[in-house]
Motif scaffolding. Structure first.
Motif, mmCIF file in Angstrom:
data_model
loop_
_atom_site.group_PDB
_atom_site.id
_atom_site.type_symbol
_atom_site.label_atom_id
_atom_site.label_comp_id
_atom_site.label_asym_id
_atom_site.label_seq_id
_atom_site.Cartn_x
_atom_site.Cartn_y
_atom_site.Cartn_z
ATOM 1 N N CYS A 10 37.140 85.503 69.047
ATOM 2 C CA CYS A 10 37.083 84.057 69.218
ATOM 3 C C CYS A 10 36.944 83.347 67.872
ATOM 4 O O CYS A 10 36.615 83.968 66.865
ATOM 5 C CB CYS A 10 35.898 83.692 70.111
ATOM 6 S SG CYS A 10 35.945 84.456 71.745
ATOM 7 N N GLN A 31 44.050 81.301 75.667
ATOM 8 C CA GLN A 31 44.413 80.458 74.527
ATOM 9 C C GLN A 31 44.469 78.979 74.912
ATOM 10 O O GLN A 31 44.102 78.119 74.122
ATOM 11 C CB GLN A 31 45.766 80.916 73.974
ATOM 12 C CG GLN A 31 46.057 80.463 72.588
ATOM 13 C CD GLN A 31 45.158 81.067 71.540
ATOM 14 O OE1 GLN A 31 43.979 80.739 71.465
ATOM 15 N NE2 GLN A 31 45.704 81.939 70.720
ATOM 16 N N ARG A 43 38.075 78.629 71.369
ATOM 17 C CA ARG A 43 39.468 78.755 70.978
ATOM 18 C C ARG A 43 39.683 78.221 69.569
ATOM 19 O O ARG A 43 38.919 77.353 69.135
ATOM 20 C CB ARG A 43 40.358 77.985 71.969
ATOM 21 C CG ARG A 43 40.318 78.566 73.335
ATOM 22 C CD ARG A 43 41.124 77.781 74.347
ATOM 23 N NE ARG A 43 40.453 76.514 74.623
ATOM 24 C CZ ARG A 43 41.074 75.348 74.689
ATOM 25 N NH1 ARG A 43 42.365 75.249 74.534
ATOM 26 N NH2 ARG A 43 40.405 74.245 74.934
#
Length: 98
Positions: A10, A31, A43
């Motif tokens: 991440c 995503q 993200r």
């Protein structure tokens, strides 16, 4: 049908383990943040490891195992350093017995 266990890195450096039968679609979901959850606020994510399995049960078992691993062991897996993965597993067993 193939099933996959996978590991994402991440934006904040955390790792997320999961499993799926459609790796490309599941990665796109992570995503895009389409599902609320662990990765939606972290993200973008990067796929750093995956392995194919013959059954969903095997992929799920791999996911659960990896989720219990230390960060160092996950990073050894990502690097393909099986000697280090093995060493870290042995060290944890020894520590757990004391």
């Amino acid at each position: 049908m193939a099933f996959y266990a996978y590991l994402l890195r991440c934006r904040d450096g955390a790792y997320y383990a999961g499993h799926t039968d459609d790796l490309e679609a599941r990665f796109a979901q992570h995503q895009s943040g389409v599902f609320e959850g662990y990765t939606s606020n972290r993200r973008p994510v990067t796929l750093v490891w995956c392995e194919m399995f013959a059954s969903r049960d095997e992929a799920f078992a791999a996911e659960r195992k990896i989720k219990g691993w230390s960060r160092a062991k996950k990073e050894a897996l990502i690097a393909g350093d099986w000697q280090r993965v093995s060493m870290l597993a042995r060290n944890r067993q020894v520590v757990g017995k004391t």
